[in-house]
Scaffold this active site. Structure first.
Site, short mmCIF file in Angstrom:
data_model
loop_
_atom_site.label_atom_id
_atom_site.label_comp_id
_atom_site.label_asym_id
_atom_site.label_seq_id
_atom_site.Cartn_x
_atom_site.Cartn_y
_atom_site.Cartn_z
N LYS A 1 -72.05 16.87 38.04
CA LYS A 1 -73.39 17.10 37.50
C LYS A 1 -73.40 17.40 36.00
O LYS A 1 -74.36 17.09 35.31
CB LYS A 1 -74.08 18.24 38.26
CG LYS A 1 -74.57 17.85 39.64
CD LYS A 1 -75.35 18.98 40.29
CE LYS A 1 -75.94 18.54 41.60
NZ LYS A 1 -76.79 19.56 42.23
N ASP B 1 -83.64 18.51 40.91
CA ASP B 1 -83.51 19.81 41.62
C ASP B 1 -84.55 20.80 41.09
O ASP B 1 -85.00 21.69 41.82
CB ASP B 1 -82.11 20.42 41.40
CG ASP B 1 -81.06 19.78 42.29
OD1 ASP B 1 -81.42 19.16 43.31
OD2 ASP B 1 -79.85 19.91 41.96
P1 NAP Z 1 -71.34 25.75 42.14
O1 NAP Z 1 -71.72 25.25 40.81
O2 NAP Z 1 -69.96 25.53 42.66
O3 NAP Z 1 -71.66 27.34 42.16
C1 NAP Z 1 -71.28 28.14 43.25
C2 NAP Z 1 -71.89 29.52 43.11
O4 NAP Z 1 -71.55 30.27 44.29
C3 NAP Z 1 -71.35 30.32 41.90
O5 NAP Z 1 -72.36 31.17 41.43
C4 NAP Z 1 -70.21 31.13 42.56
O6 NAP Z 1 -69.90 32.33 41.89
C5 NAP Z 1 -70.84 31.47 43.89
N1 NAP Z 1 -69.84 31.81 44.91
C6 NAP Z 1 -68.93 30.99 45.47
N2 NAP Z 1 -68.15 31.68 46.34
C7 NAP Z 1 -68.59 32.97 46.30
C8 NAP Z 1 -68.20 34.17 46.97
N3 NAP Z 1 -67.19 34.18 47.85
N4 NAP Z 1 -68.88 35.31 46.71
C9 NAP Z 1 -69.90 35.30 45.82
N5 NAP Z 1 -70.33 34.20 45.14
C10 NAP Z 1 -69.66 33.05 45.39
O7 NAP Z 1 -72.29 25.14 43.28
P2 NAP Z 1 -73.81 24.66 43.11
O8 NAP Z 1 -73.85 23.24 42.75
O9 NAP Z 1 -74.50 25.65 42.25
O10 NAP Z 1 -74.34 24.76 44.63
C11 NAP Z 1 -74.49 26.01 45.26
C12 NAP Z 1 -75.12 25.80 46.65
O11 NAP Z 1 -76.42 25.24 46.51
C13 NAP Z 1 -74.34 24.82 47.53
O12 NAP Z 1 -74.31 25.36 48.84
C14 NAP Z 1 -75.20 23.57 47.52
O13 NAP Z 1 -75.08 22.81 48.71
C15 NAP Z 1 -76.59 24.15 47.40
N6 NAP Z 1 -77.57 23.21 46.81
C16 NAP Z 1 -78.68 22.92 47.53
C17 NAP Z 1 -79.62 22.05 47.01
C18 NAP Z 1 -80.85 21.70 47.81
O14 NAP Z 1 -81.47 20.69 47.51
N7 NAP Z 1 -81.24 22.51 48.78
C19 NAP Z 1 -79.43 21.48 45.73
C20 NAP Z 1 -78.29 21.82 45.01
C21 NAP Z 1 -77.35 22.70 45.56
P3 NAP Z 1 -68.75 32.33 40.74
O15 NAP Z 1 -69.43 31.89 39.48
O16 NAP Z 1 -68.29 33.74 40.69
O17 NAP Z 1 -67.66 31.39 41.19
#
Ligand code: NAP
Length: 274
Positions: free
Chosen positions: A70, A106
Site C-alpha cells: 500500500k 478505505d
Molecule cells: P498493519 O499496517 O500491519 O498494522 C497493524 C497494526 O496492528 C499496527 O498498529 C500494529 O501495532 C498493531 N498490532 C499488531 N499486532 C499487535 C499486537 N499483538 N498487539 C497490539 N497491536 C498489534 O495492518 P493494516 O493494513 O493497518 O491492517 C490492520 C487490520 O485492518 C487488518 O486486520 C486488516 O485486515 C484490517 N483492514 C480492514 C479493512 C476493511 O475494509 N474492513 C481495510 C483495511 C484493513 P505496531 O505498530 O506496534 O506493530
C-alpha cells in the site's frame, strides 16, 4: 446480455489468498452482467514494476492493493489523489490514459460504514487503536467527517506519534488506553488483533461511557472479541464488513463507471463466505 468489453480488475498483495474481494467483485460483475474477471494476483515485495507493466499490457481497468504494497507502490504511480497522498498509502489503482492513478477508497469506505450506522453529530471524542496503514485511512476519514478530538494509541508509540502529528491528534500510551476511555464517544480498532488466527485485543472497556460506539475494521470474524465485549456491555457496535463493502464499491465505480449496490443481500452473501 453481456456487453462486448472485458472488465478486468484484481487485487495485488502478498499473500492475497485470504482476501474476499474476488468473491465480492465477481458478485457485482455478475449482477451488472459485465463480462470480465477480478483476479487474486500474488505479488512478492520487489515484484511491483513488472506486475504494473503486465497489468497495463493486459488492459486491466485497475487493481486493489493490499499488504505489503500500500505504501511501497507510491513511487511507481503517475498520479496520486490528494486524500491518498495525505495518508501516504493507496488501496486502489486506476489505469487511465496510459497512466496509473492511486486512490485510497478505505477512507470513503470507513466514513460511509460509520455514517450509515451512527449519527456522527452525537460524537465528539474518538480513540483510534493502532497506527498501521489502515489507521491512516481511518484517521483521515475521521478528519474529513469533522472530528477534532482524536486520540491515537498504538503498541509502538513512535508510530502513533507520527500519525498523530499529521492529524493534529493526541497520543496515549498503549498501557494507559483503558483509563483514557473515560470520555470517549467512539472507539475504533484498526489493529490486526481480533483477526481469525490472532488473539483478541487486550483491553478493558469498563471506563468507556455507556453511550459510546465501538467499531472494529477487522471483518473476519464479523464479531471480534472487542465487539463481543462491547455488545455484552450494551454498546452499539459497527463491524468491519461495511468498510470492506463500501471501499470495494468505490473501486468498482472508479474502474467500470457503475456504482454497485451495498445492501443486506450482499452482506449476507459475504458473511457466508467468511
Ligand atoms: P498493519 O499496517 O500491519 O498494522 C497493524 C497494526 O496492528 C499496527 O498498529 C500494529 O501495532 C498493531 N498490532 C499488531 N499486532 C499487535 C499486537 N499483538 N498487539 C497490539 N497491536 C498489534 O495492518 P493494516 O493494513 O493497518 O491492517 C490492520 C487490520 O485492518 C487488518 O486486520 C486488516 O485486515 C484490517 N483492514 C480492514 C479493512 C476493511 O475494509 N474492513 C481495510 C483495511 C484493513 P505496531 O505498530 O506496534 O506493530
Amino acid at each position: 446480455m453481456l456487453d462486448s468489453k472485458t472488465h478486468k480488475a484484481g487485487i495485488i498483495g502478498w499473500p492475497v489468498g485470504h482476501s474476499i474481494s474476488p468473491v465480492m467483485h465477481a458478485y457485482w460483475l455478475k449482477e451488472h452482467s459485465l463480462s470480465g474477471a477480478y483476479d487474486a494476483l500474488p505479488v512478492k515485495p520487489g515484484g511491483l514494476p513488472k506486475m504494473l507493466e503486465l497489468l497495463a499490457e493486459q488492459q486491466y481497468a485497475g487493481v486493489n492493493v493490499t499488504i505489503p504494497h500500500k505504501q511501497s507502490i507510491l513511487p511507481f504511480l503517475d498520479e496520486v489523489d490528494p486524500s491518498a497522498a495525505a495518508v501516504g498509502a493507496v488501496n486502489t489503482l486506476v489505469r487511465k490514459n496510459k497512466k496509473w492513478l492511486g486512490m485510497n477508497t478505505d477512507i470513503y469506505g470507513f466514513s460511509k460504514s460509520l455514517t450509515e450506522a451512527v449519527d456522527v453529530k452525537k460524537i465528539q471524542r474518538v480513540m483510534v487503536l493502532g497506527a498501521g496503514g489502515a489507521a491512516g485511512a481511518v484517521v483521515k476519514s475521521l478528519q474529513e467527517l469533522g472530528f477534532t478530538h482524536i486520540t491515537i494509541s498504538n503498541r509502538t508509540r513512535e508510530k502513533a506519534e507520527e500519525l498523530a502529528s499529521h492529524a493534529g491528534a493526541k497520543v496515549v500510551d498503549w498501557e494507559n488506553k483503558d483509563t483514557a476511555l473515560e470520555r470517549i464517544n467512539l472507539l475504533v480498532n484498526t489493529t490486526s488483533r481480533g483477526m481469525k488466527g490472532e488473539g483478541g485485543l487486550d483491553i478493558n472497556l469498563n471506563m468507556l461511557p455507556s453511550q459510546a460506539v465501538v467499531a472494529d475494521i477487522v471483518y473476519n470474524p464479523l464479531v471480534t472479541p472487542l465487539l463481543q465485549q462491547a455488545q455484552e456491555k450494551g454498546h452499539l457496535t459497527v463491524d468491519g464488513l461495511g468498510m470492506l463493502m463500501h471501499q470495494g464499491a468505490a473501486a468498482f465505480a472508479a474502474w467500470f463507471g457503475i456504482t454497485p449496490k451495498v445492501d443486506d443481500k450482499l452482506r449476507a452473501f459475504l458473511q457466508e463466505t467468511l
